[in-house]
Design an enzyme around this catalytic site. Sequence first.
Site, mmCIF file in Angstrom:
data_model
loop_
_atom_site.group_PDB
_atom_site.id
_atom_site.type_symbol
_atom_site.label_atom_id
_atom_site.label_comp_id
_atom_site.label_asym_id
_atom_site.label_seq_id
_atom_site.Cartn_x
_atom_site.Cartn_y
_atom_site.Cartn_z
ATOM 1 N N TRP A 80 0.727 -1.185 -0.086
ATOM 2 C CA TRP A 80 0.142 -0.068 0.111
ATOM 3 C C TRP A 80 1.011 1.243 0.047
ATOM 4 C CZ3 TRP A 80 -4.305 -0.745 -1.954
ATOM 5 C CH2 TRP A 80 -5.013 -2.007 -1.684
ATOM 6 N N ASP A 126 -1.394 6.809 6.512
ATOM 7 C CA ASP A 126 -2.359 5.925 6.185
ATOM 8 C C ASP A 126 -2.545 5.040 7.498
ATOM 9 O OD1 ASP A 126 -4.004 4.065 5.168
ATOM 10 O OD2 ASP A 126 -2.979 3.747 3.289
ATOM 11 N N LYS A 168 -12.195 -1.834 7.822
ATOM 12 C CA LYS A 168 -11.512 -2.712 8.540
ATOM 13 C C LYS A 168 -11.605 -2.535 10.002
ATOM 14 C CE LYS A 168 -7.999 -2.423 5.124
ATOM 15 N NZ LYS A 168 -8.628 -3.325 4.151
HETATM 16 N N1 PMP Z 1 -4.378 1.467 2.743
HETATM 17 C C1 PMP Z 1 -4.169 0.325 3.304
HETATM 18 C C2 PMP Z 1 -3.247 0.118 4.454
HETATM 19 C C3 PMP Z 1 -5.190 -0.815 3.148
HETATM 20 O O1 PMP Z 1 -5.038 -1.684 3.577
HETATM 21 C C4 PMP Z 1 -5.976 -0.476 1.904
HETATM 22 C C5 PMP Z 1 -7.008 -1.637 1.790
HETATM 23 N N2 PMP Z 1 -6.946 -2.949 2.003
HETATM 24 C C6 PMP Z 1 -5.898 0.536 1.245
HETATM 25 C C7 PMP Z 1 -5.202 1.543 1.455
HETATM 26 C C8 PMP Z 1 -6.940 1.000 0.065
HETATM 27 O O2 PMP Z 1 -8.062 1.195 0.409
HETATM 28 P P1 PMP Z 1 -9.432 1.346 -0.249
HETATM 29 O O3 PMP Z 1 -9.770 -0.032 -0.855
HETATM 30 O O4 PMP Z 1 -10.344 1.838 0.525
HETATM 31 O O5 PMP Z 1 -9.228 2.340 -1.317
#
Ligand code: PMP
Length: 360
Positions: free
Chosen positions: A101, A171, A195
């Site tokens: 990510w 994040d 989550k």
């Molecule tokens: N950042 C992290 C740490 C994630 O775990 C995720 C999704 N699993 C995201 C960003 C992306 O999130 P979204 O699908 O809400 O765009």
Amino acid sequence: MGYYNFNAGPGALPAEVLQEAQAELRSFQGTGTSVMEISHRSKAYEAIHYEAQQLIKDLMGLSSEYEVLFLHGGASLQFSMVPLNFLTEGKTAGYVHCGTWSGKAWKEAKKLGKTTLLASGVDSGFKKMPDLSQLSIPDHTAYVHVISNETIDGIQYHSFPDTGDVPLIADMSSDIFSRPVDPSPFSYIYAGAQKNLGPAGVTIAIIHRSLLELIPETLPDILSYRTHVKHGSLYNTPPVFSVYMVNLVLKWLVRQGGVEGMAVRNQQKAKLLYDVLDHSEGFYEGLAHKESRSLMNVTFRTCSSELENKLLGELEQEGFMGLKGHRDAGHLRASIYNAVPYTHCQALGDFLIDFQRRNG
Ligand code: PMP
């Protein structure tokens, strides 16, 4: 057979919260309509919205210098909004690349301006978080971007760097409200709700007011944090049902003893599962280095791919959901977010021990 939800996201919600939502789905607070069918400008919705913002401030211990927003577009939109808003002329954005990510966040920023890689976990195969204790931040750094918990790789920061006057941005999608975190070093925090906080569709953002003046006037209104702050996060129609659910989850969190209470339980749950792996004499192996182990996403493998497939098949049959690891990291992953009860981790631990006994 029981059902045990170890999904990585959207992940488990507290059973109590689902019951509350169910009870008032058709008639919210006796109004005769569901919360999805009323105006976001109504007093009833505003009460939910502002209460949720206040609960986030209280649970995180935010000073009055922070604003709380409910945004659309997932955490992924934040990968673009952060540089659009804060990567200004003549500046370079600093990124820590510690897994899937944070790599995506960095990739988006590169499309929008100059970036520099401050630390990388690539050499460790993203099995441990890069050490940020001696982080050297070049002049003209717009901000430092980190991810607190890499959901796919199962690694987590247990402390954060001191970036001095340079804004620290995080994040926290997969570990927000799982433990106490001092918010004061952070200028901007964001987290997709799906989550630890509620259903998908809303991203929680926490912004220090000092950052607002940096935002270029030229940005489209919807992409500017200034717009959202100015309108109390009611510039356009917010994802009302998701915010309503987040409100209920936040109240549940308060009833659990807040982030301190959650942290104790999360430690116990993670310890239980990591102990099973560590005591298996190599039958199971945790993927993350011990010092970076995530308390939210326990990644592991078995000693052979044949056994792994057998295990995954049996787990599914026995009602254990979501154990197959992400396609990028592979193997197995148990996501044990706030709403996953200790007893479910116990059931999984017992099953893994029994599987080893039968196949070891
Ligand atoms: N950042 C992290 C740490 C994630 O775990 C995720 C999704 N699993 C995201 C960003 C992306 O999130 P979204 O699908 O809400 O765009």
